[in-house]
Design an enzyme around this catalytic site. Structure first.
Site, mmCIF file in Angstrom:
data_model
loop_
_atom_site.group_PDB
_atom_site.id
_atom_site.type_symbol
_atom_site.label_atom_id
_atom_site.label_comp_id
_atom_site.label_asym_id
_atom_site.label_seq_id
_atom_site.Cartn_x
_atom_site.Cartn_y
_atom_site.Cartn_z
ATOM 1 N N ILE A 129 0.832 -1.201 0.000
ATOM 2 C CA ILE A 129 0.000 0.000 0.000
ATOM 3 C C ILE A 129 0.870 1.256 0.000
ATOM 4 O O ILE A 129 0.564 2.234 -0.694
ATOM 5 C CB ILE A 129 -0.945 -0.027 1.225
ATOM 6 C CG1 ILE A 129 -1.969 -1.171 1.070
ATOM 7 C CG2 ILE A 129 -1.665 1.308 1.394
ATOM 8 C CD1 ILE A 129 -2.797 -1.451 2.320
ATOM 9 N N ASP A 158 13.414 3.415 10.736
ATOM 10 C CA ASP A 158 12.562 2.564 11.565
ATOM 11 C C ASP A 158 11.644 3.508 12.338
ATOM 12 O O ASP A 158 12.104 4.242 13.223
ATOM 13 C CB ASP A 158 13.433 1.736 12.516
ATOM 14 C CG ASP A 158 12.607 0.843 13.427
ATOM 15 O OD1 ASP A 158 11.387 1.091 13.581
ATOM 16 O OD2 ASP A 158 13.189 -0.095 14.006
ATOM 17 N N ASN A 161 2.191 5.214 6.992
ATOM 18 C CA ASN A 161 1.600 3.972 6.476
ATOM 19 C C ASN A 161 2.209 2.716 7.096
ATOM 20 O O ASN A 161 1.533 1.699 7.212
ATOM 21 C CB ASN A 161 1.786 3.952 4.952
ATOM 22 C CG ASN A 161 1.524 2.585 4.363
ATOM 23 O OD1 ASN A 161 0.377 2.181 4.199
ATOM 24 N ND2 ASN A 161 2.593 1.842 4.060
ATOM 25 N N LYS A 220 3.902 13.727 15.072
ATOM 26 C CA LYS A 220 4.545 14.777 15.874
ATOM 27 C C LYS A 220 5.542 15.588 15.058
ATOM 28 O O LYS A 220 5.470 16.828 15.006
ATOM 29 C CB LYS A 220 5.260 14.134 17.075
ATOM 30 C CG LYS A 220 6.122 15.094 17.884
ATOM 31 C CD LYS A 220 6.845 14.364 19.018
ATOM 32 C CE LYS A 220 7.862 15.270 19.700
ATOM 33 N NZ LYS A 220 8.565 14.574 20.806
ATOM 34 N N TYR A 245 -3.155 -5.964 17.813
ATOM 35 C CA TYR A 245 -3.317 -5.211 16.559
ATOM 36 C C TYR A 245 -4.522 -4.273 16.641
ATOM 37 O O TYR A 245 -4.442 -3.107 16.245
ATOM 38 C CB TYR A 245 -3.478 -6.217 15.409
ATOM 39 C CG TYR A 245 -3.491 -5.601 14.036
ATOM 40 C CD1 TYR A 245 -2.320 -5.188 13.431
ATOM 41 C CD2 TYR A 245 -4.678 -5.460 13.331
ATOM 42 C CE1 TYR A 245 -2.332 -4.634 12.154
ATOM 43 C CE2 TYR A 245 -4.696 -4.917 12.052
ATOM 44 C CZ TYR A 245 -3.515 -4.511 11.470
ATOM 45 O OH TYR A 245 -3.531 -3.968 10.221
ATOM 46 N N LYS A 276 -4.523 -0.161 16.221
ATOM 47 C CA LYS A 276 -5.233 0.584 15.179
ATOM 48 C C LYS A 276 -6.299 1.500 15.785
ATOM 49 O O LYS A 276 -6.563 2.588 15.257
ATOM 50 C CB LYS A 276 -5.835 -0.378 14.158
ATOM 51 C CG LYS A 276 -4.774 -1.149 13.351
ATOM 52 C CD LYS A 276 -3.843 -0.211 12.579
ATOM 53 C CE LYS A 276 -2.872 -0.946 11.678
ATOM 54 N NZ LYS A 276 -1.952 -0.056 10.948
ATOM 55 N N THR A 334 -1.493 -7.548 -0.832
ATOM 56 C CA THR A 334 -0.098 -7.191 -0.528
ATOM 57 C C THR A 334 0.586 -8.364 0.168
ATOM 58 O O THR A 334 -0.068 -9.335 0.563
ATOM 59 C CB THR A 334 0.001 -5.972 0.407
ATOM 60 O OG1 THR A 334 -0.401 -6.377 1.720
ATOM 61 C CG2 THR A 334 -0.854 -4.808 -0.066
HETATM 62 P P1 NAD Z 1 3.216 -4.700 3.919
HETATM 63 O O1 NAD Z 1 3.635 -5.642 4.983
HETATM 64 O O2 NAD Z 1 3.119 -5.207 2.519
HETATM 65 O O3 NAD Z 1 4.138 -3.390 3.923
HETATM 66 C C1 NAD Z 1 4.444 -2.745 5.140
HETATM 67 C C2 NAD Z 1 5.727 -1.971 4.954
HETATM 68 O O4 NAD Z 1 6.044 -1.356 6.218
HETATM 69 C C3 NAD Z 1 6.903 -2.871 4.580
HETATM 70 O O5 NAD Z 1 7.600 -2.308 3.507
HETATM 71 C C4 NAD Z 1 7.743 -2.913 5.845
HETATM 72 O O6 NAD Z 1 9.137 -3.068 5.589
HETATM 73 C C5 NAD Z 1 7.429 -1.553 6.459
HETATM 74 N N1 NAD Z 1 7.723 -1.515 7.897
HETATM 75 C C6 NAD Z 1 7.448 -2.445 8.832
HETATM 76 N N2 NAD Z 1 7.922 -2.067 10.024
HETATM 77 C C7 NAD Z 1 8.508 -0.852 9.847
HETATM 78 C C8 NAD Z 1 9.167 0.067 10.701
HETATM 79 N N3 NAD Z 1 9.367 -0.214 12.002
HETATM 80 N N4 NAD Z 1 9.636 1.215 10.172
HETATM 81 C C9 NAD Z 1 9.471 1.513 8.861
HETATM 82 N N5 NAD Z 1 8.856 0.676 8.001
HETATM 83 C C10 NAD Z 1 8.376 -0.494 8.490
HETATM 84 O O7 NAD Z 1 1.802 -4.106 4.414
HETATM 85 P P2 NAD Z 1 0.643 -3.380 3.595
HETATM 86 O O8 NAD Z 1 -0.387 -4.389 3.327
HETATM 87 O O9 NAD Z 1 1.182 -2.575 2.492
HETATM 88 O O10 NAD Z 1 0.094 -2.446 4.769
HETATM 89 C C11 NAD Z 1 0.385 -1.059 4.888
HETATM 90 C C12 NAD Z 1 -0.435 -0.499 6.033
HETATM 91 O O11 NAD Z 1 -1.813 -0.767 5.794
HETATM 92 C C13 NAD Z 1 -0.123 -1.119 7.398
HETATM 93 O O12 NAD Z 1 -0.233 -0.141 8.403
HETATM 94 C C14 NAD Z 1 -1.204 -2.174 7.568
HETATM 95 O O13 NAD Z 1 -1.469 -2.482 8.920
HETATM 96 C C15 NAD Z 1 -2.358 -1.499 6.890
HETATM 97 N N6 NAD Z 1 -3.372 -2.403 6.379
HETATM 98 C C16 NAD Z 1 -3.120 -3.302 5.382
HETATM 99 C C17 NAD Z 1 -4.150 -4.120 4.916
HETATM 100 C C18 NAD Z 1 -3.999 -5.135 3.807
HETATM 101 O O14 NAD Z 1 -4.959 -5.855 3.501
HETATM 102 N N7 NAD Z 1 -2.852 -5.272 3.166
HETATM 103 C C19 NAD Z 1 -5.410 -4.006 5.480
HETATM 104 C C20 NAD Z 1 -5.614 -3.100 6.495
HETATM 105 C C21 NAD Z 1 -4.587 -2.294 6.918
#
Ligand code: NAD
Length: 278
Positions: A21, A68, A95, A128, A179, A183, A214
């Site tokens: 995303i 991070d 994100n 922040k 989780y 959220k 994803t």
């Molecule tokens: P993903 O796991 O494909 O990507 C998440 C990214 O965040 C990765 O590139 C990872 O390296 C990075 N990341 C993890 N920990 C980190 C940190 N400490 N510092 C910096 N970067 C970090 O996930 P996604 O599906 O793309 O999800 C993105 C956001 O959307 C997340 O917050 C997730 O909870 C939320 N979300 C996703 C879905 C879904 O269906 N994919 C649904 C609801 C919410």
């Protein structure tokens, strides 16, 4: 944030932008005409560089930052880098997130706190330091966080997830407490920050994705039944609900980032094909 008087190119930061995303949002904001800082963990450098190249291919400036988000000094340095390299900061998309499953009775506090470190503290640090920079600039801004419409279906989970469905930031669900808490905290933080920043013409909103195709939700069973199959089965998502693409979320973020959204703040917009009604 009026386009009529704007004489600069807006700059956005997107965290967790090496894939999924976050990548979709970064590319969409570049297509919308923003310069973009793409940030992710240090071990994601290669895919992050590739995203930056795609952004440059769209004619926009891009900067990669290893960050991070659970570490405040790294988030602060990311904002400083955005300003020193690209001139300013107008949009923060917090994100990056991780998922965690497990019951309250089996809660291992170290694991729960690790989830909260990224999903709560990481978003707080992003809000922040972005807010401080935007207030200093005095030209408004957009701050956006990620909630959720479900939990990860990675097969590495130790616990099953019966009964978990719908927007985890909107209510609690069995076996995904860590989780859901994280959220829900982002949803609350988004509302609080929106109120605090209204006088500065900075809106603060969040998106709540449904099942999005994803790596976070990928499962081998999807190869047979289609993207998102496993997570939707696991979470008892009603039949007929579609699996979305990162671009479906990016479309909504594009609106929240746009000047036209100036009258929308403190909201969580579900992008989930109707799983949850707010
Ligand atoms: P993903 O796991 O494909 O990507 C998440 C990214 O965040 C990765 O590139 C990872 O390296 C990075 N990341 C993890 N920990 C980190 C940190 N400490 N510092 C910096 N970067 C970090 O996930 P996604 O599906 O793309 O999800 C993105 C956001 O959307 C997340 O917050 C997730 O909870 C939320 N979300 C996703 C879905 C879904 O269906 N994919 C649904 C609801 C919410």
């Amino acid at each position: 944030m009026s386009t009529a008087t704007q004489e600069y190119t807006r700059v956005a930061i997107v965290t967790g932008a090496s894939r999924g995303i976050g990548k979709g949002i970064a590319l969409r904001l570049a297509a919308d005409g923003l310069d973009v800082v793409v940030a992710d963990l240090a071990d994601q450098k290669d895919p992050l560089d590739a995203v930056a190249e795609e952004i440059r291919g769209l004619g926009r400036k891009a900067l990669t930052v290893s960050c991070d988000v659970s570490k405040e000094d790294e988030v602060q340095a990311m904002v400083v880098a955005a300003v020193s390299e690209l001139g300013r900061l107008d949009v923060m998309v917090a994100n990056a997130g991780v998922s965690l499953a497990g019951s309250v009775m089996d809660a291992e506090i170290e694991a729960w706190e690790k989830c909260w470190a990224v999903n709560i503290k990481g978003v707080l640090f992003c809000y922040k330091h972005a807010a401080r920079q935007m207030v200093k600039q005095g030209t408004g801004g957009r701050i956006i966080g990620a909630i959720s419409s479900h939990v990860s279906a990675r097969p590495t989970f130790n616990h099953p997830l019966p009964g978990a469905s719908s927007v985890c930031g909107q209510r609690g669900y069995a076996n995904v407490g860590a989780y859901c808490i994280s959220k829900a905290a982002v949803r609350s933080l988004t509302q609080t920050t929106a109120l605090e920043l209204r006088e500065h013409n900075i809106t603060v909103n969040a998106y709540g994705p449904g099942a999005i195709d994803t790596a976070m939700v990928a499962n081998p069973l999807d190869e047979v039944h289609g993207a998102g199959y496993f997570v939707k089965q696991l979470l008892k998502i009603p039949e007929g609900v579609r699996t979305g693409q990162p671009s479906d979320v990016a479309n909504v973020v594009s609106f929240l980032v746009s000047p036209q959204s100036h009258f929308v703040t403190g909201q969580t917009l579900c992008v989930d094909d109707g799983i949850h009604f707010t």
